[in-house]
Design a protein around this motif. Structure first.
Motif, PDB file in Angstrom:
ATOM      1  N   PHE A  18       0.536  95.953  89.160  1.00 36.34           N
ATOM      2  CA  PHE A  18      -0.723  96.586  88.760  1.00 36.34           C
ATOM      3  C   PHE A  18      -0.703  96.920  87.270  1.00 36.34           C
ATOM      4  O   PHE A  18      -1.712  96.751  86.572  1.00 36.34           O
ATOM      5  CB  PHE A  18      -0.952  97.862  89.575  1.00 36.34           C
ATOM      6  CG  PHE A  18      -2.207  98.594  89.195  1.00 36.34           C
ATOM      7  CD1 PHE A  18      -3.448  98.116  89.579  1.00 36.34           C
ATOM      8  CD2 PHE A  18      -2.140  99.761  88.425  1.00 36.34           C
ATOM      9  CE1 PHE A  18      -4.615  98.791  89.217  1.00 36.34           C
ATOM     10  CE2 PHE A  18      -3.290 100.428  88.061  1.00 36.34           C
ATOM     11  CZ  PHE A  18      -4.534  99.947  88.456  1.00 36.34           C
ATOM     12  N   ALA A  19       0.445  97.383  86.769  1.00 32.86           N
ATOM     13  CA  ALA A  19       0.560  97.726  85.348  1.00 32.86           C
ATOM     14  C   ALA A  19       0.384  96.486  84.481  1.00 32.86           C
ATOM     15  O   ALA A  19      -0.309  96.521  83.454  1.00 32.86           O
ATOM     16  CB  ALA A  19       1.911  98.375  85.078  1.00 32.86           C
ATOM     17  N   ILE A  20       0.989  95.380  84.891  1.00 29.00           N
ATOM     18  CA  ILE A  20       0.859  94.133  84.132  1.00 29.00           C
ATOM     19  C   ILE A  20      -0.573  93.621  84.194  1.00 29.00           C
ATOM     20  O   ILE A  20      -1.158  93.228  83.173  1.00 29.00           O
ATOM     21  CB  ILE A  20       1.846  93.079  84.652  1.00 29.00           C
ATOM     22  CG1 ILE A  20       3.283  93.502  84.341  1.00 29.00           C
ATOM     23  CG2 ILE A  20       1.553  91.710  84.038  1.00 29.00           C
ATOM     24  CD1 ILE A  20       4.343  92.599  84.934  1.00 29.00           C
ATOM     25  N   PHE A  21      -1.152  93.623  85.397  1.00 30.03           N
ATOM     26  CA  PHE A  21      -2.540  93.181  85.546  1.00 30.03           C
ATOM     27  C   PHE A  21      -3.487  94.044  84.704  1.00 30.03           C
ATOM     28  O   PHE A  21      -4.389  93.536  84.035  1.00 30.03           O
ATOM     29  CB  PHE A  21      -2.960  93.225  87.016  1.00 30.03           C
ATOM     30  CG  PHE A  21      -4.420  92.932  87.236  1.00 30.03           C
ATOM     31  CD1 PHE A  21      -4.884  91.626  87.233  1.00 30.03           C
ATOM     32  CD2 PHE A  21      -5.333  93.971  87.421  1.00 30.03           C
ATOM     33  CE1 PHE A  21      -6.231  91.354  87.423  1.00 30.03           C
ATOM     34  CE2 PHE A  21      -6.681  93.703  87.605  1.00 30.03           C
ATOM     35  CZ  PHE A  21      -7.129  92.396  87.609  1.00 30.03           C
ATOM     36  N   SER A  22      -3.268  95.347  84.719  1.00 25.02           N
ATOM     37  CA  SER A  22      -4.116  96.263  83.941  1.00 25.02           C
ATOM     38  C   SER A  22      -3.982  96.000  82.447  1.00 25.02           C
ATOM     39  O   SER A  22      -4.967  96.043  81.707  1.00 25.02           O
ATOM     40  CB  SER A  22      -3.737  97.717  84.250  1.00 25.02           C
ATOM     41  OG  SER A  22      -3.916  98.014  85.616  1.00 25.02           O
ATOM     42  N   THR A  23      -2.760  95.706  81.999  1.00 27.95           N
ATOM     43  CA  THR A  23      -2.529  95.421  80.589  1.00 27.95           C
ATOM     44  C   THR A  23      -3.252  94.149  80.170  1.00 27.95           C
ATOM     45  O   THR A  23      -3.904  94.096  79.114  1.00 27.95           O
ATOM     46  CB  THR A  23      -1.024  95.273  80.305  1.00 27.95           C
ATOM     47  OG1 THR A  23      -0.357  96.480  80.692  1.00 27.95           O
ATOM     48  CG2 THR A  23      -0.770  95.008  78.831  1.00 27.95           C
ATOM     49  N   VAL A  24      -3.151  93.116  80.994  1.00 27.81           N
ATOM     50  CA  VAL A  24      -3.825  91.841  80.704  1.00 27.81           C
ATOM     51  C   VAL A  24      -5.340  92.039  80.681  1.00 27.81           C
ATOM     52  O   VAL A  24      -6.036  91.562  79.766  1.00 27.81           O
ATOM     53  CB  VAL A  24      -3.429  90.770  81.734  1.00 27.81           C
ATOM     54  CG1 VAL A  24      -4.261  89.507  81.547  1.00 27.81           C
ATOM     55  CG2 VAL A  24      -1.947  90.450  81.626  1.00 27.81           C
ATOM     56  N   ASP A 156      10.445  96.972  80.428  1.00 33.65           N
ATOM     57  CA  ASP A 156      10.414  96.066  79.279  1.00 33.65           C
ATOM     58  C   ASP A 156       9.346  94.995  79.456  1.00 33.65           C
ATOM     59  O   ASP A 156       8.677  94.602  78.490  1.00 33.65           O
ATOM     60  CB  ASP A 156      11.779  95.397  79.094  1.00 33.65           C
ATOM     61  CG  ASP A 156      12.862  96.387  78.667  1.00 33.65           C
ATOM     62  OD1 ASP A 156      12.500  97.478  78.180  1.00 33.65           O
ATOM     63  OD2 ASP A 156      14.053  96.070  78.821  1.00 33.65           O
ATOM     64  N   LEU A 157       9.188  94.522  80.675  1.00 35.41           N
ATOM     65  CA  LEU A 157       8.180  93.501  80.948  1.00 35.41           C
ATOM     66  C   LEU A 157       6.781  94.029  80.664  1.00 35.41           C
ATOM     67  O   LEU A 157       5.960  93.357  80.038  1.00 35.41           O
ATOM     68  CB  LEU A 157       8.273  93.031  82.400  1.00 35.41           C
ATOM     69  CG  LEU A 157       9.483  92.190  82.795  1.00 35.41           C
ATOM     70  CD1 LEU A 157       9.474  91.925  84.292  1.00 35.41           C
ATOM     71  CD2 LEU A 157       9.490  90.884  82.017  1.00 35.41           C
ATOM     72  N   VAL A 158       6.519  95.231  81.116  1.00 32.70           N
ATOM     73  CA  VAL A 158       5.191  95.831  80.908  1.00 32.70           C
ATOM     74  C   VAL A 158       4.924  96.030  79.416  1.00 32.70           C
ATOM     75  O   VAL A 158       3.849  95.696  78.906  1.00 32.70           O
ATOM     76  CB  VAL A 158       5.076  97.166  81.668  1.00 32.70           C
ATOM     77  CG1 VAL A 158       3.735  97.834  81.364  1.00 32.70           C
ATOM     78  CG2 VAL A 158       5.226  96.938  83.176  1.00 32.70           C
ATOM     79  N   TRP A 159       5.916  96.560  78.695  1.00 32.74           N
ATOM     80  CA  TRP A 159       5.748  96.771  77.257  1.00 32.74           C
ATOM     81  C   TRP A 159       5.588  95.453  76.512  1.00 32.74           C
ATOM     82  O   TRP A 159       4.823  95.358  75.548  1.00 32.74           O
ATOM     83  CB  TRP A 159       6.937  97.551  76.704  1.00 32.74           C
ATOM     84  CG  TRP A 159       6.812  99.026  76.875  1.00 32.74           C
ATOM     85  CD1 TRP A 159       7.537  99.821  77.719  1.00 32.74           C
ATOM     86  CD2 TRP A 159       5.884  99.888  76.218  1.00 32.74           C
ATOM     87  NE1 TRP A 159       7.129 101.133  77.629  1.00 32.74           N
ATOM     88  CE2 TRP A 159       6.109 101.205  76.715  1.00 32.74           C
ATOM     89  CE3 TRP A 159       4.883  99.691  75.280  1.00 32.74           C
ATOM     90  CZ2 TRP A 159       5.372 102.303  76.288  1.00 32.74           C
ATOM     91  CZ3 TRP A 159       4.140 100.786  74.844  1.00 32.74           C
ATOM     92  CH2 TRP A 159       4.384 102.066  75.344  1.00 32.74           C
ATOM     93  N   ALA A 160       6.288  94.427  76.947  1.00 30.22           N
ATOM     94  CA  ALA A 160       6.176  93.121  76.298  1.00 30.22           C
ATOM     95  C   ALA A 160       4.759  92.575  76.428  1.00 30.22           C
ATOM     96  O   ALA A 160       4.195  92.027  75.465  1.00 30.22           O
ATOM     97  CB  ALA A 160       7.176  92.137  76.913  1.00 30.22           C
ATOM     98  N   ALA A 162       2.054  94.319  76.729  1.00 28.46           N
ATOM     99  CA  ALA A 162       1.190  95.127  75.865  1.00 28.46           C
ATOM    100  C   ALA A 162       1.352  94.748  74.398  1.00 28.46           C
ATOM    101  O   ALA A 162       0.362  94.574  73.667  1.00 28.46           O
ATOM    102  CB  ALA A 162       1.498  96.614  76.070  1.00 28.46           C
ATOM    103  N   LEU A 163       2.595  94.599  73.936  1.00 33.54           N
ATOM    104  CA  LEU A 163       2.853  94.325  72.526  1.00 33.54           C
ATOM    105  C   LEU A 163       2.352  92.949  72.102  1.00 33.54           C
ATOM    106  O   LEU A 163       1.858  92.768  70.991  1.00 33.54           O
ATOM    107  CB  LEU A 163       4.355  94.440  72.240  1.00 33.54           C
ATOM    108  CG  LEU A 163       4.934  95.859  72.310  1.00 33.54           C
ATOM    109  CD1 LEU A 163       6.453  95.814  72.204  1.00 33.54           C
ATOM    110  CD2 LEU A 163       4.350  96.727  71.194  1.00 33.54           C
ATOM    111  N   ILE A 164       2.469  91.963  72.976  1.00 32.40           N
ATOM    112  CA  ILE A 164       2.061  90.600  72.628  1.00 32.40           C
ATOM    113  C   ILE A 164       0.552  90.412  72.782  1.00 32.40           C
ATOM    114  O   ILE A 164      -0.118  89.862  71.896  1.00 32.40           O
ATOM    115  CB  ILE A 164       2.827  89.572  73.489  1.00 32.40           C
ATOM    116  CG1 ILE A 164       4.313  89.608  73.125  1.00 32.40           C
ATOM    117  CG2 ILE A 164       2.261  88.167  73.297  1.00 32.40           C
ATOM    118  CD1 ILE A 164       5.187  88.717  73.991  1.00 32.40           C
TER     119      ILE A 164
END
Length: 228
Positions: A18-24, A156-160, A162-164
């Motif tokens: 969910f965090a990754i999907f939300s970031t995207v 780290d995956l979630v932050w990556a 977001a940063l990219i």
């Protein structure tokens, strides 16, 4: 205890996804919001900025033969935003130009569309950049993160992501100023990810495509040799 541990792991996996999907999704939303603002050169004749350059290339590629895309002709005055990027950019302009011709023919009409800036045409032009970003750069970035951050902590995956995906310069240049760097950058990032996953042929193809889209992405590119 085992059941509790399994349920906790499942919750964390769902939270991570969910965090990754939300970031995207948030990264794409930011691009949409930036694109609602004026681009560089808007309403400023006679050249109208890079937006007009990209629109004009669509006009030229749709209405003239391929052999004339880079030549000064009656229908292609190179002193007015002459096409000066490699061939893949020309074919990208052609494909986008076909879409605009189908949805708003006047926006790419030969000779008469210079400085054409209606609300509809600007919306369509912005969406060509947004879809290019979503189709090429986003998947390439996700591929790179999956390969490069393999085995790292989930945080780290979630932050990556977001940063990219929320890199300000990339967003402002493409969706504010108006460019299609997301295509070249996406192809380059995909090539780098292919190198890390030891898919050298895929890396070569993607990097050659990046070079043929925008020559500024032609920096040194090395493929590590496998140890004997």
């Amino acid at each position: 205890m085992g059941s509790h541990g399994d349920s906790s792991s499942l919750v964390w996996v769902l939270d991570k996804k969910f965090a990754i999907f939300s970031t995207v999704a948030f990264a794409f939303l930011i691009r949409v919001l930036v694109s609602l603002h004026p681009y560089s050169g808007a309403g400023n004749p006679p050249l109208y900025g890079d937006y007009e350059a990209q629109r004009h290339w669509m006009e030229i590629t749709v209405h003239t033969p391929v052999k004339e895309w880079y030549r000064n002709t009656t229908d292609n005055n190179l002193s007015y935003w002459g096409l000066d990027y490699p061939p893949l950019t020309a074919y990208q302009s052609y494909s986008h130009g076909l879409a605009l011709q189908a949805l708003d023919p006047q926006s790419v009409a030969l000779h008469t569309s210079r400085g054409y800036e209606t609300r509809r045409s600007k919306l369509l032009m912005r969406w060509t950049v947004l879809t290019s970003d979503a189709i090429i750069f986003f998947p390439a970035a996700l591929y790179f993160i999956a390969v490069y951050y393999n085995g790292r902590k989930d945080e780290d995956l979630v932050w990556a992501h977001a940063l990219i995906l929320l890199q300000p310069c990339a967003i402002l240049i493409d969706h504010g100023h108006f460019q299609y760097n997301c295509i070249s950058l996406g192809l380059t990032v995909g090539a780098i990810a292919a190198v890390f996953s030891t898919r050298e042929l895929v890396a070569c193809v993607l990097f050659c495509l990046a070079l043929n889209h925008k020559q500024s992405y032609g920096g040194p590119f090395f493929i590590p040799k496998k140890p004997y």
